[in-house]
Design an enzyme around this catalytic site. Structure first.
Site, short mmCIF file in Angstrom:
data_model
loop_
_atom_site.label_atom_id
_atom_site.label_comp_id
_atom_site.label_asym_id
_atom_site.label_seq_id
_atom_site.Cartn_x
_atom_site.Cartn_y
_atom_site.Cartn_z
N ASP A 98 -37.50 -9.04 34.50
CA ASP A 98 -36.48 -9.56 33.83
C ASP A 98 -35.31 -9.82 34.40
O ASP A 98 -35.19 -9.58 35.81
CB ASP A 98 -36.27 -8.75 32.39
CG ASP A 98 -36.41 -7.12 32.76
OD1 ASP A 98 -35.87 -6.83 33.83
OD2 ASP A 98 -37.03 -6.38 32.11
N ASP A 117 -36.36 2.89 22.34
CA ASP A 117 -36.65 2.33 21.22
C ASP A 117 -37.98 1.69 21.43
O ASP A 117 -38.70 1.07 20.62
CB ASP A 117 -35.69 1.21 20.53
CG ASP A 117 -35.62 0.09 21.79
OD1 ASP A 117 -36.10 0.11 22.83
OD2 ASP A 117 -34.78 -0.78 21.46
N HIS A 140 -39.31 -0.51 23.92
CA HIS A 140 -39.21 -1.92 24.55
C HIS A 140 -39.59 -1.76 25.90
O HIS A 140 -39.68 -0.55 26.53
CB HIS A 140 -37.84 -2.59 24.36
CG HIS A 140 -37.02 -1.96 25.21
ND1 HIS A 140 -35.79 -1.18 24.77
CD2 HIS A 140 -36.76 -2.12 26.58
CE1 HIS A 140 -34.93 -1.11 26.04
NE2 HIS A 140 -35.54 -1.56 27.22
N GLU A 200 -37.60 -6.42 22.79
CA GLU A 200 -36.94 -5.19 22.16
C GLU A 200 -38.09 -5.23 20.82
O GLU A 200 -38.74 -6.03 20.74
CB GLU A 200 -35.60 -5.97 21.46
CG GLU A 200 -34.71 -5.95 22.64
CD GLU A 200 -34.20 -4.73 23.10
OE1 GLU A 200 -34.52 -3.71 22.87
OE2 GLU A 200 -33.06 -4.66 23.39
#
Length: 260
Positions: free
Chosen positions: A67, A136, A138, A143
């Site tokens: 990314d 979370d 991801h 996300e």
């Protein structure tokens, strides 16, 4: 999915580095997908030590970014291109010719996303993709509620992710709001997925990824769909796994020839 519980981050780094080294001994020009952040650093250090000791030849290896931030100027020390060059490419003695990644400074970001997705396929696909996991759940910057079929695209970061990444910047306001990330569908095309998680802060995300249902709200749970996915966790990150004892017993009884 295989779950391997190790004593600490250093042990996890050694295990994964040896897995990468074994891959490169079999396939000299393997395409390695690399992640950024603090979690994978023990992997890169252990692999670099093997290279310097002459235990593995990485001269033909290729490195692909997972990314990239959108809008950081070229050469910014916290752009993921800079981070990968600094922490992976240069220590391994590779050159920028061995490196590929998306263009976060492109005027047409969508076109840059599509171009990178094509480039990965044209390069023969990723042989081993190293992943971290967010608190979370991801992976990459997919996300919660990202499509499990998603391709490389632009994503808006959650407040939690921006807060988690603020430690790498002078102030939280400097953390970009947008990123280019390989989609979950893109990630799942790698031949081997290896997720490393360390620390108690990742324990809930690990438990949901490994033992919970496959759900877009926990993007990493998509690893359950992959035919060759390995989750390496230290004792703290494994602390909420209900089947931890089973995972330990399974790994202890694993034949040496099987590898990870």
């Amino acid at each position: 999915m295989e779950v391997v519980i190790v004593q600490d981050a250093v042990a996890g780094g050694e295990l994964i580095a040896e897995t990468i080294a074994d891959l490169l001994r079999r396939k000299r020009d393997a395409l390695l997908g690399v992640a950024t952040g603090s979690t994978p650093l023990p992997v890169y250090r252990a692999l670099t030590a093997r290279v310097r000791a002459g235990a593995v030849d990485v001269s033909g290896a290729r490195v692909a970014q997972l990314d990239e931030y959108v809008g950081l100027p070229a050469g910014h020390p916290e752009s993921y291109r800079s981070v990968v060059l600094r922490e992976v490419v240069e220590p391994l003695g590779l050159t920028e010719d061995a490196f590929m990644g998306p263009d976060g400074t492109a005027e047409d970001v969508q076109a840059a996303c599509e171009a990178y997705d094509r480039a990965l396929a044209e390069a023969g696909g990723v042989d081993l993709q190293l992943l971290g996991i967010g608190t979370d759940g991801h992976i990459g910057f997919n996300e919660p509620c990202s499509s499990l079929a998603s391709r490389t695209r632009i994503k808006t970061l959650t407040r939690q992710t921006r807060e988690d990444n603020a430690r790498f910047f002078a102030s939280p306001d400097e953390v970009p709001h947008h990123v280019i990330t390989q989609g979950i569908g893109t990630i799942l095309e790698a031949r081997h997925l290896v997720l490393l998680a360390t620390g108690e802060g990742k324990a809930e995300a690990v438990a949901q990824t490994v033992e919970g249902p496959v759900a877009a709200v926990v993007p990493a749970s998509a690893l359950q769909l992959h035919p060759h996915a390995t989750v390496v966790v230290d004792e703290a990150a494994a602390s909420k796994l209900k089947l931890a004892d089973y995972f330990r017993a399974t790994y202890a009884a694993k034949p040496d020839w099987q590898g990870i």
